[in-house]
Scaffold this motif. Sequence first.
Motif, PDB file in Angstrom:
ATOM      1  N   LYS A  69       0.857  -1.210   0.000  1.00  0.00           N
ATOM      2  CA  LYS A  69       0.000   0.000   0.000  1.00  0.00           C
ATOM      3  C   LYS A  69       0.880   1.243   0.000  1.00  0.00           C
ATOM      4  CE  LYS A  69      -4.174  -1.604   2.337  1.00  0.00           C
ATOM      5  NZ  LYS A  69      -3.781  -2.869   3.005  1.00  0.00           N
ATOM      6  N   ASN A  70       1.963   1.183   0.797  1.00  0.00           N
ATOM      7  CA  ASN A  70       2.867   2.335   0.872  1.00  0.00           C
ATOM      8  C   ASN A  70       4.322   1.851   0.825  1.00  0.00           C
ATOM      9  OD1 ASN A  70       3.885   4.907   1.147  1.00  0.00           O
ATOM     10  ND2 ASN A  70       3.600   4.999   3.369  1.00  0.00           N
ATOM     11  N   PRO A  71       4.786   1.503  -0.404  1.00  0.00           N
ATOM     12  CA  PRO A  71       6.164   1.021  -0.515  1.00  0.00           C
ATOM     13  C   PRO A  71       7.165   2.176  -0.459  1.00  0.00           C
ATOM     14  CG  PRO A  71       5.090   1.002  -2.670  1.00  0.00           C
ATOM     15  CD  PRO A  71       4.069   1.507  -1.695  1.00  0.00           C
ATOM     16  N   VAL A  72       8.228   1.980   0.304  1.00  0.00           N
ATOM     17  CA  VAL A  72       9.223   3.058   0.460  1.00  0.00           C
ATOM     18  C   VAL A  72      10.624   2.484   0.240  1.00  0.00           C
ATOM     19  CG1 VAL A  72      10.259   4.692   2.108  1.00  0.00           C
ATOM     20  CG2 VAL A  72       7.780   4.418   2.031  1.00  0.00           C
ATOM     21  N   ILE A  73      11.448   3.257  -0.458  1.00  0.00           N
ATOM     22  CA  ILE A  73      12.858   2.883  -0.648  1.00  0.00           C
ATOM     23  C   ILE A  73      13.677   3.809   0.241  1.00  0.00           C
ATOM     24  CG2 ILE A  73      14.757   2.664  -2.311  1.00  0.00           C
ATOM     25  CD1 ILE A  73      12.518   2.558  -4.530  1.00  0.00           C
ATOM     26  N   VAL A  88      15.899   5.955  -8.869  1.00  0.00           N
ATOM     27  CA  VAL A  88      14.777   6.749  -9.395  1.00  0.00           C
ATOM     28  C   VAL A  88      13.924   5.872 -10.314  1.00  0.00           C
ATOM     29  CG1 VAL A  88      14.167   8.762 -10.810  1.00  0.00           C
ATOM     30  CG2 VAL A  88      16.052   8.917  -9.161  1.00  0.00           C
ATOM     31  N   GLU A  89      14.579   5.069 -11.142  1.00  0.00           N
ATOM     32  CA  GLU A  89      13.826   4.185 -12.059  1.00  0.00           C
ATOM     33  C   GLU A  89      12.975   3.178 -11.289  1.00  0.00           C
ATOM     34  OE1 GLU A  89      15.882   2.270 -15.284  1.00  0.00           O
ATOM     35  OE2 GLU A  89      16.873   4.148 -15.796  1.00  0.00           O
ATOM     36  N   ALA A  93       8.978   2.762 -11.344  1.00  0.00           N
ATOM     37  CA  ALA A  93       8.398   1.507 -11.851  1.00  0.00           C
ATOM     38  C   ALA A  93       7.380   0.919 -10.881  1.00  0.00           C
ATOM     39  CB  ALA A  93       9.497   0.487 -12.131  1.00  0.00           C
ATOM     40  N   ILE A  94       7.587   1.109  -9.566  1.00  0.00           N
ATOM     41  CA  ILE A  94       6.682   0.418  -8.609  1.00  0.00           C
ATOM     42  C   ILE A  94       5.271   1.009  -8.588  1.00  0.00           C
ATOM     43  CG2 ILE A  94       6.352  -0.211  -6.152  1.00  0.00           C
ATOM     44  CD1 ILE A  94       8.494  -1.914  -7.599  1.00  0.00           C
ATOM     45  N   PRO A  95       4.888   2.230  -8.360  1.00  0.00           N
ATOM     46  CA  PRO A  95       5.696   3.337  -7.876  1.00  0.00           C
ATOM     47  C   PRO A  95       5.880   3.287  -6.349  1.00  0.00           C
ATOM     48  CG  PRO A  95       3.446   4.059  -8.300  1.00  0.00           C
ATOM     49  CD  PRO A  95       3.501   2.586  -8.608  1.00  0.00           C
ATOM     50  N   ALA A  96       7.079   3.752  -5.905  1.00  0.00           N
ATOM     51  CA  ALA A  96       7.404   3.785  -4.476  1.00  0.00           C
ATOM     52  C   ALA A  96       7.978   5.150  -4.124  1.00  0.00           C
ATOM     53  CB  ALA A  96       8.439   2.704  -4.169  1.00  0.00           C
ATOM     54  N   LYS A  97       7.935   5.465  -2.829  1.00  0.00           N
ATOM     55  CA  LYS A  97       8.515   6.740  -2.383  1.00  0.00           C
ATOM     56  C   LYS A  97       9.993   6.558  -2.076  1.00  0.00           C
ATOM     57  CE  LYS A  97       4.099   8.053  -0.465  1.00  0.00           C
ATOM     58  NZ  LYS A  97       3.233   7.851   0.696  1.00  0.00           N
TER      59      LYS A  97
END
Length: 245
Positions: A69-73, A88-89, A93-97
């Motif tokens: 639900k809230n993926p973070v890198i 950044v890519e 792609a995920i999209p993630a924060k």
Amino acid sequence: MTVPKSHPRYESLMKRDKLIDAYKSGMVAEAGMIAHGRGEAFDYLLGECTIPEAEEAEMAAAALLLSAKNPVISVNGNVAALCPEALVELAEAIPAKLEVNLFYRTDERMKKIVKHLKDHGAKKVLGLKPDAHIPDLEHARGLCTNEGIFTADVILVPLEDGDRVQTLRKMGKTVIVIDLNPLSRSAMAGSVTIVDEVTRAIPNITELARGMKGHPVPKFDNAANLRRAIDRITHSLFEIRCVFK
Ligand code: ATP
């Protein structure tokens, strides 16, 4: 430094150069250089390639990030210095924060890393204005944002230290670790541990994620995967030992 591409250690020397530049510019901490050296030693033992166990973990990581639900890198100085475009890519792609989160946190280092990521295409980078705190981690190390790490359900932590991984797990998060050392406390504490070099692992996850949208999360046994990675290192050492009859 000019190193010919034909040099057998070209890739490794280029990575060192990037880290030295980032250290000089204040993005990487002194300890980050030592951490890189430890990683290099393990990469040597792995044959400086993505082993099948890492590939399996990367697939699980891609599926988990996509299903979150809230993926973070979480980004530190070494990772930002080594592969900013790849981060950044993956985030797109995920999209993630993307959130900068440092062991050796200073405002100056935080700003430099955020700028570096933005210079490499990141539209938004969290971390500069922390409004939450990871429990059990002393003040500066625990700072994070409510929008990002604090409320993340799945978090990717390349090159993390063991107690932060344990604390994030205790908070109920799924923690994906990238660490060349399968024996580190982080590797052992991760939900999914990718024993691979970060500049190989991040683009691999991105590519897998692009082909996996809507796929279920595959079954993954982290302890078994780590055991197989350790067996692989043991076996490769034994083979090398046999050369010296
Ligand atoms: P732990 O607390 O998990 O035991 P540590 O103290 O051994 O960690 P740190 O110095 O916090 O290690 O973190 C560095 C880790 O990152 C090391 O285990 C090292 O193997 C790994 N590492 C360093 N550079 C890379 C890289 N480029 N790719 C993947 N892993 C790396």
